[in-house]
Write a protein that holds these residues in place. Structure first.
Motif, PDB file in Angstrom:
ATOM      1  N   CYS A  24       1.270  -0.918  -0.050  1.00 35.97           N
ATOM      2  CA  CYS A  24       0.070   0.154   0.561  1.00 35.97           C
ATOM      3  C   CYS A  24       0.903   1.144   0.059  1.00 35.97           C
ATOM      4  O   CYS A  24      -0.249   2.213   0.027  1.00 35.97           O
ATOM      5  N   CYS A  25       2.168   1.306  -0.325  1.00 38.70           N
ATOM      6  CA  CYS A  25       2.505   2.826  -0.045  1.00 38.70           C
ATOM      7  C   CYS A  25       3.072   2.829  -1.630  1.00 38.70           C
ATOM      8  O   CYS A  25       3.161   2.267  -2.407  1.00 38.70           O
ATOM      9  N   GLY A  26       3.014   4.934  -1.575  1.00 40.35           N
ATOM     10  CA  GLY A  26       2.775   5.310  -2.941  1.00 40.35           C
ATOM     11  C   GLY A  26       1.004   4.093  -3.557  1.00 40.35           C
ATOM     12  O   GLY A  26      -0.090   4.010  -2.959  1.00 40.35           O
ATOM     13  N   ASP A  27       1.495   4.072  -5.347  1.00 35.57           N
ATOM     14  CA  ASP A  27       0.579   4.090  -5.983  1.00 35.57           C
ATOM     15  C   ASP A  27       0.626   2.161  -6.508  1.00 35.57           C
ATOM     16  O   ASP A  27       0.223   1.987  -7.076  1.00 35.57           O
ATOM     17  N   ALA A  28       1.859   1.485  -5.586  1.00 34.92           N
ATOM     18  CA  ALA A  28       1.831   0.421  -6.155  1.00 34.92           C
ATOM     19  C   ALA A  28       1.090  -0.552  -5.835  1.00 34.92           C
ATOM     20  O   ALA A  28       0.721  -1.231  -6.746  1.00 34.92           O
ATOM     21  N   ALA A  29       0.342  -0.629  -5.014  1.00 35.08           N
ATOM     22  CA  ALA A  29      -1.427  -1.910  -5.275  1.00 35.08           C
ATOM     23  C   ALA A  29      -1.973  -1.033  -6.798  1.00 35.08           C
ATOM     24  O   ALA A  29      -2.245  -2.098  -6.975  1.00 35.08           O
ATOM     25  N   VAL A  30      -2.231  -0.135  -6.709  1.00 30.80           N
ATOM     26  CA  VAL A  30      -3.011   0.356  -7.675  1.00 30.80           C
ATOM     27  C   VAL A  30      -2.513  -0.543  -9.110  1.00 30.80           C
ATOM     28  O   VAL A  30      -3.169  -0.826  -9.829  1.00 30.80           O
ATOM     29  N   ARG A  31      -0.859  -0.462  -9.782  1.00 28.47           N
ATOM     30  CA  ARG A  31      -0.230  -0.658 -10.210  1.00 28.47           C
ATOM     31  C   ARG A  31      -0.633  -2.349 -10.962  1.00 28.47           C
ATOM     32  O   ARG A  31       0.157  -1.874 -12.080  1.00 28.47           O
TER      33      ARG A  31
END
Length: 105
Positions: free
Chosen positions: A81-88
């Protein structure tokens, strides 16, 4: 009740094996934690600071497709969940799933 599969670093004695058992005909779930080297040593923030690679996600495609044949829904949850890692990572997994499966050899 649906068992939850886990994608995580496999470097610890307590690491959960990368299996996706289908225990309910309604739902199969895989939770992507990311494979940070900080598992077992780092703080929570470091453990979840991981950008899943395309190759890491591709390992799960056969498992996800097989579980989709046994369960009505398959949910993939991303906990890196750090930054947009999960979305990417979710977008990459979706693209991999949308690609046609390889032809049998």
């Amino acid at each position: 009740m649906a068992a939850v599969a886990v994608d995580m670093a496999q470097t610890l004695e307590s690491s959960v094996p990368p299996a996706l058992p289908v225990t309910s005909p309604r739902l199969a779930v895989v939770r992507f934690h990311g494979r940070s080297e900080a598992w077992g040593t780092g703080c929570k923030k470091d453990r979840f600071r991981h950008a899943s690679t395309r190759d890491e996600l591709a390992e799960w495609i056969p498992r996800v497709r097989a579980s989709a044949e046994q369960a009505r829904e398959v949910h993939a949850l991303f906990d890196n969940c750090c930054g947009d890692a999960a979305v990417r990572a979710a977008a990459s997994l979706r693209a991999l799933l949308d690609a046609p499966p390889p032809a049998p050899s």
